[in-house]
Design a protein around this motif. Sequence first.
Motif, mmCIF file in Angstrom:
data_model
loop_
_atom_site.group_PDB
_atom_site.id
_atom_site.type_symbol
_atom_site.label_atom_id
_atom_site.label_comp_id
_atom_site.label_asym_id
_atom_site.label_seq_id
_atom_site.Cartn_x
_atom_site.Cartn_y
_atom_site.Cartn_z
ATOM 1 N N GLN A 120 99.868 84.388 52.089
ATOM 2 C CA GLN A 120 99.296 83.136 52.588
ATOM 3 C C GLN A 120 99.409 83.046 54.107
ATOM 4 O O GLN A 120 98.510 82.543 54.772
ATOM 5 C CB GLN A 120 100.032 81.929 51.978
ATOM 6 C CG GLN A 120 99.688 81.686 50.531
ATOM 7 C CD GLN A 120 98.371 80.919 50.397
ATOM 8 O OE1 GLN A 120 97.353 81.351 50.892
ATOM 9 N NE2 GLN A 120 98.408 79.803 49.733
ATOM 10 N N ILE A 121 100.507 83.542 54.642
ATOM 11 C CA ILE A 121 100.656 83.497 56.106
ATOM 12 C C ILE A 121 99.616 84.404 56.750
ATOM 13 O O ILE A 121 98.990 84.046 57.754
ATOM 14 C CB ILE A 121 102.096 83.874 56.519
ATOM 15 C CG1 ILE A 121 103.005 82.701 56.150
ATOM 16 C CG2 ILE A 121 102.188 84.163 58.021
ATOM 17 C CD1 ILE A 121 104.448 82.922 56.391
ATOM 18 N N GLU A 122 99.400 85.568 56.117
ATOM 19 C CA GLU A 122 98.352 86.449 56.650
ATOM 20 C C GLU A 122 96.994 85.764 56.594
ATOM 21 O O GLU A 122 96.188 85.850 57.514
ATOM 22 C CB GLU A 122 98.294 87.758 55.857
ATOM 23 C CG GLU A 122 99.263 88.799 56.407
ATOM 24 C CD GLU A 122 99.539 89.927 55.417
ATOM 25 O OE1 GLU A 122 98.660 90.217 54.581
ATOM 26 O OE2 GLU A 122 100.639 90.501 55.491
ATOM 27 N N ALA A 123 96.753 85.022 55.503
ATOM 28 C CA ALA A 123 95.437 84.382 55.346
ATOM 29 C C ALA A 123 95.288 83.155 56.242
ATOM 30 O O ALA A 123 94.218 82.922 56.804
ATOM 31 C CB ALA A 123 95.229 84.000 53.882
ATOM 32 N N ILE A 128 101.512 78.069 59.706
ATOM 33 C CA ILE A 128 102.085 77.499 58.483
ATOM 34 C C ILE A 128 103.439 78.117 58.114
ATOM 35 O O ILE A 128 104.028 77.765 57.094
ATOM 36 C CB ILE A 128 101.135 77.629 57.267
ATOM 37 C CG1 ILE A 128 100.854 79.099 56.934
ATOM 38 C CG2 ILE A 128 99.859 76.851 57.466
ATOM 39 C CD1 ILE A 128 100.502 79.307 55.478
ATOM 40 N N ALA A 129 103.931 79.036 58.958
ATOM 41 C CA ALA A 129 105.193 79.708 58.617
ATOM 42 C C ALA A 129 106.380 78.788 58.932
ATOM 43 O O ALA A 129 107.194 79.066 59.807
ATOM 44 C CB ALA A 129 105.307 81.029 59.365
ATOM 45 N N PHE A 133 107.257 75.562 54.215
ATOM 46 C CA PHE A 133 106.351 76.479 53.509
ATOM 47 C C PHE A 133 107.140 77.591 52.812
ATOM 48 O O PHE A 133 106.833 77.964 51.681
ATOM 49 C CB PHE A 133 105.314 77.057 54.469
ATOM 50 C CG PHE A 133 104.300 77.902 53.765
ATOM 51 C CD1 PHE A 133 103.377 77.327 52.904
ATOM 52 C CD2 PHE A 133 104.287 79.280 53.925
ATOM 53 C CE1 PHE A 133 102.458 78.104 52.211
ATOM 54 C CE2 PHE A 133 103.378 80.063 53.240
ATOM 55 C CZ PHE A 133 102.455 79.472 52.382
ATOM 56 N N LEU A 134 108.165 78.083 53.498
ATOM 57 C CA LEU A 134 109.019 79.099 52.864
ATOM 58 C C LEU A 134 109.640 78.527 51.581
ATOM 59 O O LEU A 134 109.782 79.218 50.576
ATOM 60 C CB LEU A 134 110.121 79.536 53.847
ATOM 61 C CG LEU A 134 111.150 80.529 53.304
ATOM 62 C CD1 LEU A 134 110.502 81.874 53.015
ATOM 63 C CD2 LEU A 134 112.314 80.697 54.281
#
Length: 336
Positions: A120-123, A128-129, A133-134
């Motif tokens: 998701q972070i890549e996307a 959002i990191a 989120f984690l």
Amino acid sequence: MTAVTAAKRPRVMSGMRPTGRLHIGHYFGVLTQWARYCRTADAYFEIADLHAYTTGFSDPQAIRDARNEMVIDWLAAGVDPGSSTFFLQSGIPEISELQVLLGMIAPVSWLERVPTYKGQIEALGQEIATYGFLGYPLLQLCDIAIFRGEEVPVGRDQAAHLEFGREVVRRFNYLYGGGEQILVEPKTMILEEAAEVPGTDGRKMSKSYNNAILLADDEATTTEKVRSMVTDPKKIRRNDPGNPEVCSVFALWKLVEPQHVAPVDRDCRSGVLGCVQDKGDLAEALNAYLKPIRERRALYAADTAQVERIIAEGTQRAREVARQTMINVRRAMRLL
Ligand code: SF4
């Protein structure tokens, strides 16, 4: 539903993030199953507004606005609040309290190895990191554990979240339970692969691809969207033989009017049926299918006080269960 009946039924927990209006992909993929759980389970349906903040934290008004609209879509689709519990995640502070407490024993490395985290972070980008989120899978576990949810219907991509959740519950019970199961290990119920609903461009139907037919769309908009759907690219002229298996229109026929699938298949392959005709027929069938859903939607949209009441009453009911779980958790952790 009487308490006796509810006690015999498995407690099923599911939820959705309020991030926008729902489309027929949600309807065929999720909401029809939820409507079934209302008859077969003690079902809890969560308006996951805190989860929506993990990626949408910069636009709180959008999350607030999406909340009622989403519930109106649930109601329109036939999910029955009289035989299930709709609740607002942020209306149950015990969920957040449980997240803090379980956060003390949930190793960061376990969270980092949940596959969707990096994906998701890549996307969506580094923005959002965040810590929140984690902790998404931990919050998801708390949603379930607080209601002692036994069965959790999830898609395959969410199964790793549940596996993480089970490990945390085992750790909690081992550390604080003294042989007792204070928290219930949730069982994953992998949803039978709901037919993937294609959007107008042939990709999976999704708001972010702008290819969705919304439950809130009117007949004319629906017809327009069906007309724009991609079909077999090799079928150029009306009488060219086509291959329905690569066509989004055909995929929708399977969901909307299964008895129509065989003749469409035959006539498409033989070239008797043209795409313009077929799309017109599908638009008509889809509008007829959606008519009662839209009528219910209009009734609820005109009575937001009733929608607010459904959410408030469900949240109050759910909070009673959550309070009891937290008494057990605090006692186990010597926090009383
Ligand atoms: S005739 Fe129908 S099924 Fe065949 S390609 Fe055209 S729209 Fe698709």
